[in-house]
Design an enzyme around this catalytic site. Structure first.
Site, short mmCIF file in Angstrom:
data_model
loop_
_atom_site.label_atom_id
_atom_site.label_comp_id
_atom_site.label_asym_id
_atom_site.label_seq_id
_atom_site.Cartn_x
_atom_site.Cartn_y
_atom_site.Cartn_z
N GLU A 1 -3.62 -16.31 -5.15
CA GLU A 1 -3.94 -14.91 -5.46
C GLU A 1 -2.70 -14.19 -5.98
O GLU A 1 -1.60 -14.39 -5.47
CB GLU A 1 -4.45 -14.19 -4.21
CG GLU A 1 -4.74 -12.71 -4.45
CD GLU A 1 -5.24 -11.97 -3.23
OE1 GLU A 1 -5.85 -10.89 -3.40
OE2 GLU A 1 -5.01 -12.47 -2.10
N GLU B 1 -7.86 -12.73 5.92
CA GLU B 1 -6.65 -11.96 5.63
C GLU B 1 -6.09 -11.29 6.89
O GLU B 1 -4.88 -11.23 7.08
CB GLU B 1 -6.98 -10.91 4.57
CG GLU B 1 -5.90 -9.89 4.30
CD GLU B 1 -6.35 -8.85 3.29
OE1 GLU B 1 -5.78 -7.74 3.30
OE2 GLU B 1 -7.26 -9.12 2.49
N GLU C 1 -15.77 -11.21 -0.14
CA GLU C 1 -14.58 -11.39 0.70
C GLU C 1 -14.46 -10.33 1.79
O GLU C 1 -14.65 -9.15 1.54
CB GLU C 1 -13.33 -11.35 -0.19
CG GLU C 1 -12.03 -11.47 0.58
CD GLU C 1 -10.82 -11.58 -0.34
OE1 GLU C 1 -9.78 -10.97 -0.02
OE2 GLU C 1 -10.92 -12.25 -1.38
N HIS D 1 -3.88 -15.02 1.31
CA HIS D 1 -3.82 -13.65 0.82
C HIS D 1 -2.49 -13.43 0.10
O HIS D 1 -1.46 -13.97 0.49
CB HIS D 1 -3.94 -12.69 2.01
CG HIS D 1 -3.81 -11.25 1.66
ND1 HIS D 1 -2.79 -10.46 2.13
CD2 HIS D 1 -4.57 -10.45 0.86
CE1 HIS D 1 -2.93 -9.23 1.66
NE2 HIS D 1 -3.99 -9.20 0.89
N ASP E 1 -13.84 -7.77 -3.05
CA ASP E 1 -13.07 -7.64 -1.82
C ASP E 1 -13.60 -6.42 -1.06
O ASP E 1 -13.46 -5.29 -1.52
CB ASP E 1 -11.59 -7.46 -2.15
CG ASP E 1 -10.70 -7.42 -0.91
OD1 ASP E 1 -11.24 -7.33 0.21
OD2 ASP E 1 -9.47 -7.46 -1.06
N ARG F 1 -7.09 5.63 1.04
CA ARG F 1 -6.78 4.87 2.25
C ARG F 1 -5.52 5.40 2.93
O ARG F 1 -5.34 5.23 4.13
CB ARG F 1 -6.63 3.38 1.91
CG ARG F 1 -7.94 2.76 1.43
CD ARG F 1 -7.89 1.24 1.45
NE ARG F 1 -7.20 0.68 0.31
CZ ARG F 1 -7.11 -0.64 0.08
NH1 ARG F 1 -7.66 -1.50 0.92
NH2 ARG F 1 -6.48 -1.10 -0.98
N HIS G 1 0.82 -1.22 0.00
CA HIS G 1 0.00 0.00 0.00
C HIS G 1 0.85 1.26 0.00
O HIS G 1 0.32 2.37 -0.14
CB HIS G 1 -0.92 0.01 1.22
CG HIS G 1 -2.01 -1.01 1.14
ND1 HIS G 1 -2.00 -2.18 1.88
CD2 HIS G 1 -3.15 -1.06 0.40
CE1 HIS G 1 -3.08 -2.89 1.60
NE2 HIS G 1 -3.79 -2.24 0.71
#
Length: 392
Positions: A338, A268, A240, A318, A214, A48, A22
């Site tokens: 994933e 997660e 999810e 995850h 998600d 975020r 992130h």
């Protein structure tokens, strides 16, 4: 031959991508109006990063053996995780045989139980544990997946998480998972926009390509149920992490309420066998999604996976790059993996933990053979500026 012992544990931090994916520049899809538990506040809704999702940075753990090999691993945790590793966890590792991973994990977990159990402490324990597996693989000159019992299939197949499932389909992935953009605080208009995006993507990819949402802990049971029921029309495969991770009762209710055939997935942000025991025994989900860098490392993921297998639940970790690849390839109840699309526009495949790791494998046409190199098979990029904030 005598078994090497561990001589040094070192913890570093680094900014900009890596395990803290992130920590990206502005304009990246991963930070574009994605629903979160903070979306109830308009000032934290668009990005975020505004509420601090990128504050931790990446934690790098290095562990050196008396024979000269150095194992390493990366996770999130930054300065806080580095302090925990250097000032507390190192005492349970230095001086131990490189093979005694189970003992070291148990001592790290129980030694930190009075302030740990989950969260950043488990991130730190996970980082140490993964570095220990990397080190053992290098000492034995074997890839980690050999140490875990060997591959049960020839290659991995992947679904892609990102803003453009239609492009992921063209790249050969088996499905695409969208970030949910609008939460309950945005009302009926937000719900309509969520469904319109899903409908648009279904039209683009056709009927057979998987589409998932998600929700990143952002919903309540009522909203999640309504979303799932309305999304049935567009063939949503699963919903999810719809609820906060501690709302086991809400997950159990949601699973009872979703349309028949739609899956509920989560995990997660769960940790240890005890957290996943709650999810499984309470019937909270169909697929658990532990992050190997957060749940307790490979050592704990082995136990979590065995528990899930006994409950007929799938384990799809995850996205955590090579650290999950080496595990998934060895487990029958982990049939796919994933892949996080870390290109800013989700329009091409780039290494997930770029730029920190060298030799990091990526899927080609949605498939990957796990490299047959010692340890996890990756190297630290020397061009990334590591900082050791708490050297001893």
């Amino acid at each position: 031959m005598s078994t090497p012992t561990i001589t040094h544990v070192r913890a570093f931090t680094v900014r900009g991508g890596g395990a803290d994916y992130h920590d990206q520049d502005h304009g990246h899809w991963i930070d574009d109006h994605i629903a979160t538990p903070m979306s109830k506040y308009p000032e934290y809704r668009q990005s975020r990063q505004t509420f601090g999702l990128n504050v931790l940075g990446t934690l790098v753990v290095e562990i050196e053996a008396s024979s000269g090999e150095v194992g390493f691993a990366v996770t999130t945790g930054g300065d806080i995780g580095a302090w925990i590793v250097e000032k507390h966890l190192a005492r349970f590792v230095e001086g131990q045989k490189v093979t005694d991973i189970e003992k070291m994990w148990d001592q790290m977990f129980n030694g930190s139980l009075f302030y740990g159990r989950k969260g950043i402490v488990l991130n730190a324990i996970s980082g140490v544990d993964l570095a220990l597996w990397d080190l053992l693989g290098k000492v034995r000159q074997e890839p980690v997946y050999h140490l875990l019992g060997g591959a049960v299939r020839d290659e991995l197949q992947f679904y892609a998480t990102g803003a453009r499932p239609d492009l992921a389909q063209q790249m050969g992935f088996i499905g695409g998972k969208l970030p949910l953009h609008h939460g309950p605080a945005e009302g009926e208009e937000g719900l309509r926009k969520n469904l319109e995006l899903l409908a648009d993507m279904r039209q683009r990819v056709g009927d057979d390509f998987w589409l998932m949402y998600d929700c990143w802990m952002s919903l309540d049971v009522n909203y999640a149920t309504r979303l799932a029921q309305k999304a049935q029309e567009f063939g949503l495969k699963w919903i999810e992490e719809a609820l906060p991770p501690d709302d086991y009762w809400g997950y159990a209710e949601l699973r009872r309420n979703v349309p028949k055939g739609m899956l509920v997935t989560t995990g997660e942000h769960e940790a240890t066998r005890w957290g996943f025991r709650m999810l499984l025994e309470m019937g909270c989900c169909d697929i658990i999604q532990p992050d190997v860098g957060w749940c307790g490392g490979i050592t704990e993921l082995i136990k979590i996976s065995a528990l899930a297998d006994a409950h007929n639940a799938l384990v799809v970790p995850h996205g955590s790059s090579v650290y999950s690849y080496h595990f998934v390839i060895t487990r029958h109840n982990s049939p796919f993996a994933e892949f996080l699309m870390m290109a800013p526009q989700a329009d091409k495949v780039v290494p997930m933990f770029n730029p920190l790791l060298l030799d990091e494998p990526v899927p080609v046409n949605g498939r990957m053979k796990v490299p047959d190199r010692p340890g996890f098979g990756v190297r630290l990029n020397p061009d990334c500026a590591l900082t050791r904030p708490y050297s001893r």
